[in-house]
Design a protein around this motif. Structure first.
Motif, short mmCIF file in Angstrom:
data_model
loop_
_atom_site.label_atom_id
_atom_site.label_comp_id
_atom_site.label_asym_id
_atom_site.label_seq_id
_atom_site.Cartn_x
_atom_site.Cartn_y
_atom_site.Cartn_z
N GLY A 65 21.83 10.26 2.16
CA GLY A 65 22.31 9.69 3.40
C GLY A 65 21.23 9.16 4.31
O GLY A 65 21.52 8.72 5.43
N LYS A 66 19.98 9.17 3.85
CA LYS A 66 18.90 8.62 4.67
C LYS A 66 18.86 7.10 4.50
O LYS A 66 19.38 6.57 3.53
N ILE A 67 18.21 6.42 5.44
CA ILE A 67 18.14 4.97 5.41
C ILE A 67 16.75 4.55 4.95
O ILE A 67 15.75 4.99 5.50
N LYS A 68 16.72 3.69 3.93
CA LYS A 68 15.47 3.21 3.35
C LYS A 68 15.26 1.77 3.76
O LYS A 68 16.21 0.98 3.75
N SER A 69 14.01 1.40 4.14
CA SER A 69 13.74 0.03 4.52
C SER A 69 12.35 -0.36 4.06
O SER A 69 11.54 0.49 3.70
N GLY A 70 12.08 -1.66 4.10
CA GLY A 70 10.76 -2.14 3.75
C GLY A 70 9.76 -1.82 4.85
O GLY A 70 10.13 -1.65 6.01
N GLN A 71 8.50 -1.74 4.47
CA GLN A 71 7.45 -1.43 5.44
C GLN A 71 7.24 -2.61 6.38
O GLN A 71 7.30 -3.77 5.96
N ALA A 72 6.97 -2.31 7.64
CA ALA A 72 6.72 -3.35 8.64
C ALA A 72 5.23 -3.70 8.64
O ALA A 72 4.39 -2.93 8.19
N GLY A 73 4.92 -4.87 9.20
CA GLY A 73 3.54 -5.24 9.46
C GLY A 73 2.83 -5.97 8.33
O GLY A 73 1.61 -5.98 8.31
N LYS A 74 3.58 -6.57 7.39
CA LYS A 74 2.91 -7.24 6.28
C LYS A 74 3.34 -8.70 6.13
O LYS A 74 3.22 -9.28 5.06
N ARG A 75 3.81 -9.31 7.20
CA ARG A 75 4.25 -10.70 7.10
C ARG A 75 3.08 -11.67 7.25
O ARG A 75 3.00 -12.67 6.57
N HIS A 76 2.19 -11.40 8.19
CA HIS A 76 1.06 -12.30 8.41
C HIS A 76 -0.04 -11.50 9.10
O HIS A 76 0.16 -10.36 9.48
N LYS A 100 -6.90 -9.09 9.75
CA LYS A 100 -7.29 -8.14 10.79
C LYS A 100 -6.84 -6.71 10.48
O LYS A 100 -7.17 -5.80 11.22
N ARG A 101 -6.09 -6.51 9.43
CA ARG A 101 -5.63 -5.17 9.08
C ARG A 101 -6.58 -4.55 8.06
O ARG A 101 -7.12 -5.24 7.20
N SER A 102 -6.71 -3.23 8.12
CA SER A 102 -7.62 -2.56 7.20
C SER A 102 -6.97 -2.46 5.82
O SER A 102 -5.74 -2.51 5.68
N ASN A 103 -7.80 -2.30 4.81
CA ASN A 103 -7.29 -2.15 3.45
C ASN A 103 -6.45 -0.90 3.32
O ASN A 103 -5.48 -0.86 2.57
N LYS A 104 -6.82 0.15 4.04
CA LYS A 104 -6.05 1.40 4.01
C LYS A 104 -4.64 1.17 4.56
O LYS A 104 -3.66 1.66 4.00
N PHE A 105 -4.53 0.41 5.64
CA PHE A 105 -3.22 0.10 6.21
C PHE A 105 -2.36 -0.65 5.21
O PHE A 105 -1.18 -0.34 5.00
N LEU A 106 -2.95 -1.67 4.56
CA LEU A 106 -2.20 -2.49 3.62
C LEU A 106 -1.76 -1.67 2.40
O LEU A 106 -0.65 -1.85 1.89
N ARG A 107 -2.61 -0.77 1.93
CA ARG A 107 -2.24 0.09 0.81
C ARG A 107 -1.06 0.99 1.19
O ARG A 107 -0.11 1.15 0.42
N ASN A 108 -1.16 1.58 2.37
CA ASN A 108 -0.11 2.52 2.79
C ASN A 108 1.20 1.83 3.15
O ASN A 108 2.25 2.48 3.20
N ALA A 109 1.15 0.53 3.39
CA ALA A 109 2.35 -0.20 3.77
C ALA A 109 3.05 -0.83 2.58
O ALA A 109 3.93 -1.66 2.77
N ARG A 110 2.68 -0.46 1.38
CA ARG A 110 3.37 -0.98 0.19
C ARG A 110 4.73 -0.30 0.04
O ARG A 110 4.93 0.81 0.51
N GLY A 111 5.62 -0.99 -0.65
CA GLY A 111 6.88 -0.36 -1.02
C GLY A 111 7.82 -0.18 0.15
O GLY A 111 7.90 -1.01 1.04
#
Length: 66
Positions: free
Chosen positions: A20-31, A35-46
């Motif tokens: 019953g939980k809601i699943k969504s795509g990660q935010a912050g990866k459109r453009h 300026k974003r760190s590699n760690k942020f981009l890795r963690n924002a997958r999926g």
């Protein structure tokens, strides 16, 4: 009694898990990736699970998915 309406945008953006939980795509990866760190981009997958407060809002848009 007429059919209940669901929000088409919510149907396309969110899925409901078996528990019953809601699943969504990660935010912050459109453009603006430079300026974003590699760690942020890795963690924002999926996908991610929404918080309880956000999930209650989304569930109102999807009445059949409860």
């Amino acid at each position: 009694m007429p059919k209940m309406k669901t929000k088409s945008g919510a149907k396309k953006r969110f899925k409901v898990t078996a528990s019953g939980k809601i699943k969504s795509g990660q935010a912050g990866k459109r453009h603006g990736m430079i300026k974003r760190s590699n760690k942020f981009l890795r963690n924002a997958r999926g996908t991610t699970v929404l918080s309880a407060a956000d999930a209650t809002i989304v569930k109102k848009y999807m009445p059949y998915a409860r």
